[in-house]
Every structure is written in C-alpha cells, then in structure tokens.
Design an enzyme around this catalytic site. Sequence first.
Site, PDB file in Angstrom:
ATOM      1  N   HIS A  38       0.832  -1.198   0.000  1.00 33.60           N
ATOM      2  CA  HIS A  38       0.000   0.000   0.000  1.00 33.60           C
ATOM      3  C   HIS A  38       0.866   1.246   0.000  1.00 33.60           C
ATOM      4  O   HIS A  38       2.068   1.182   0.266  1.00 33.60           O
ATOM      5  CB  HIS A  38      -1.012   0.010   1.152  1.00 33.60           C
ATOM      6  CG  HIS A  38      -0.424   0.088   2.526  1.00 33.60           C
ATOM      7  ND1 HIS A  38      -0.024   1.263   3.107  1.00 33.60           N
ATOM      8  CD2 HIS A  38      -0.201  -0.872   3.445  1.00 33.60           C
ATOM      9  CE1 HIS A  38       0.426   1.029   4.317  1.00 33.60           C
ATOM     10  NE2 HIS A  38       0.337  -0.271   4.557  1.00 33.60           N
ATOM     11  N   CYS A  71       3.443  -4.666   6.543  1.00 37.91           N
ATOM     12  CA  CYS A  71       3.062  -4.405   5.155  1.00 37.91           C
ATOM     13  C   CYS A  71       4.279  -3.977   4.336  1.00 37.91           C
ATOM     14  O   CYS A  71       5.352  -3.734   4.862  1.00 37.91           O
ATOM     15  CB  CYS A  71       1.998  -3.310   5.104  1.00 37.91           C
ATOM     16  SG  CYS A  71       0.382  -3.847   5.713  1.00 37.91           S
TER      17      CYS A  71
END
Length: 117
Positions: A82, A93
């Site tokens: 992201h 992430c």
Amino acid sequence: PPSPCPASAHACVDLDGHTSWLQDGGQRSYGPVPISSGSADQPTPRGSFHVVRKVENEVSREFNNAPMPYSVYFTNQGHAFHAGSPSVESAGCIHLNNDSAKKYFDSLNIGDEVFIY
C-alpha cells in the site's frame, strides 16, 4: 546475481535489498522501486503468497484509522502492498510511494502470485 523470484510471480519483494518490482513471465515489467517493510517486532512474512483482495481507499482499524491507499492484500492476516513512506518501517506491510502503489493496485489481480524473500 539472478533473482530467486520465480517466473510465475507477478510481484517480487527483496526485503534485504528494500526493493520490489512487477514482472510478467519472469521479465520485469515495472521497477525495481524502493520499499519499506515490517519491523523486527512485526516482520513481513517471507515466501510465496497470492493476492487475496484489493481495497482502493483502505484505512487500518488496527492502527487508529491510518490511511492505506491502494491496498493489495497478499495474506489473510492483513499484510498488503500500500501507499506509505518507503523510509518508514511498517507493521508488516510493504510500503510503496503513491505512484508505485497505484501501479501495483492497477496491475495485480486476485490470485496473482507474490514472492517475498
């Protein structure tokens, strides 16, 4: 040296090299681009995964509604590519700059292989 990323993968992540790229049939189609990944306490998993869902305007309920634009999830435990600062560690992430995050969001489809080493 050659990448250990298999030709079957659509996205590759080199955690030690802090880079990622997209590929088609084993040939790089975008990148490499700078990334950041999880901290020692919350590491990014290594291995072969598949895109399980995509959310364009995601927010993290776990982290005080932090914005996670162009989220492309590759685990069911919340790990995703992201938009975020490639210079700041994540909670597991893969942070990409905004333009790269949009490119990954637009290019990757549910079921595509993601290889992280």
